[in-house]
Write a protein that holds these residues in place. Structure first.
Motif, PDB file in Angstrom:
ATOM      1  N   ASN A  47       0.866   5.122   0.627  1.00 15.65           N
ATOM      2  CA  ASN A  47       0.082   6.159   1.300  1.00 15.65           C
ATOM      3  C   ASN A  47       0.536   7.541   0.837  1.00 15.65           C
ATOM      4  O   ASN A  47       1.740   7.819   0.786  1.00 15.65           O
ATOM      5  CB  ASN A  47       0.246   6.056   2.821  1.00 15.65           C
ATOM      6  N   GLN A  60      -4.723   6.640  -1.063  1.00 15.76           N
ATOM      7  CA  GLN A  60      -3.936   5.409  -1.028  1.00 15.76           C
ATOM      8  C   GLN A  60      -4.082   4.673  -2.358  1.00 15.76           C
ATOM      9  O   GLN A  60      -5.069   4.843  -3.071  1.00 15.76           O
ATOM     10  CB  GLN A  60      -4.397   4.479   0.107  1.00 15.76           C
ATOM     11  N   THR A  96       0.835  -1.196   0.000  1.00 21.86           N
ATOM     12  CA  THR A  96       0.000   0.000   0.000  1.00 21.86           C
ATOM     13  C   THR A  96       0.871   1.247   0.000  1.00 21.86           C
ATOM     14  O   THR A  96       1.732   1.412   0.870  1.00 21.86           O
ATOM     15  CB  THR A  96      -0.923   0.028   1.226  1.00 21.86           C
ATOM     16  N   THR A 101      -3.538  11.751   5.783  1.00 24.90           N
ATOM     17  CA  THR A 101      -3.712  10.922   4.590  1.00 24.90           C
ATOM     18  C   THR A 101      -4.722  11.549   3.632  1.00 24.90           C
ATOM     19  O   THR A 101      -5.824  11.939   4.037  1.00 24.90           O
ATOM     20  CB  THR A 101      -4.180   9.512   4.983  1.00 24.90           C
TER      21      THR A 101
END
Length: 213
Positions: free
Chosen positions: A115, A125, A113, A122
């Motif tokens: 980010n 993603q 993943t 955040t």
């Protein structure tokens, strides 16, 4: 004058014979000793050669290094920003993910993943599927689609100032795990971390700077 017959002492001839036999025996023993010394030298030289080969093999082929994970070739599809009372951005772009493997064996990595953050929060993603980078090669995953939005930001005060200045600074981080396969039988776990800074020129909708480590 009558010639006198020369007489040798009794036993002198047999003494010469024994001396010749002893000399022959010593020569044979000396040859055997030299052969044994040569054989010992060859064995020691062979052992030293094997140690050098094994050491070199261990320091090169068998030494496992962490692969490198990087982003490259960012191409924007959409880049919408607002700098009024409520600063915001919506960004969509494609990028290339590169997994560089410098080992003498393939690197099989797990799904990873990536980010993307702004100011530590955040904003999006994307998942890179599991795959394999061949030995001494780079696996290129093209056209990875990334969509980012400022809707999840807890505060947009800094965002407004930056957008007014004509830039947008994003960060991307990921940890990739996997195994390096050596000699078709040995597998060693290796992980790598990626941290990238992406500075976007909002006016021209291009990447001003991309640094990954």
């Amino acid at each position: 004058m009558a010639e006198k017959n020369q007489e040798f002492p009794i036993g002198q001839s047999s003494s010469y014979t024994r001396f010749d036999q002893e000399s022959g025996n010593l020569t044979a023993e000396e040859l055997k000793r030299k052969k044994r010394i040569k054989l010992a030298i060859y064995i020691v030289a062979f052992i030293i050669f094997q140690v050098i080969v094994i050491t070199a093999f261990g320091l090169t082929v068998m030494k496992v290094k962490s692969p490198k994970l990087r982003l490259d070739n960012i191409q924007f599809q959409t880049l919408d920003t607002a700098t009024a009372n409520s600063p915001s951005f919506d960004v969509r772009f494609t990028t290339q993910v590169r997994v560089k493997n410098t080992n003498f064996g393939p690197y099989k990595f797990d799904a990873t993943t990536l980010n993307f953050t702004y100011g530590g929060a955040t904003v999006g993603q994307v998942v890179i599927p599991k795959g394999k980078a061949g030995l001494k090669s780079t696996k290129k995953i093209n056209d990875v689609v990334v969509s980012l939005s400022s809707t999840q930001l807890p505060s947009t005060a800094d965002l407004g100032s930056e957008l007014t200045a004509g830039t947008l600074t994003l960060s991307s981080a990921a940890k990739m795990t996997g195994k390096v396969e050596l000699m078709l039988i040995m597998k060693k776990k290796k992980s790598t971390n990626m941290n990238c800074i992406i500075i976007i020129d909002v006016g021209s909708k291009t990447v001003r700077n991309l640094q990954c480590k």
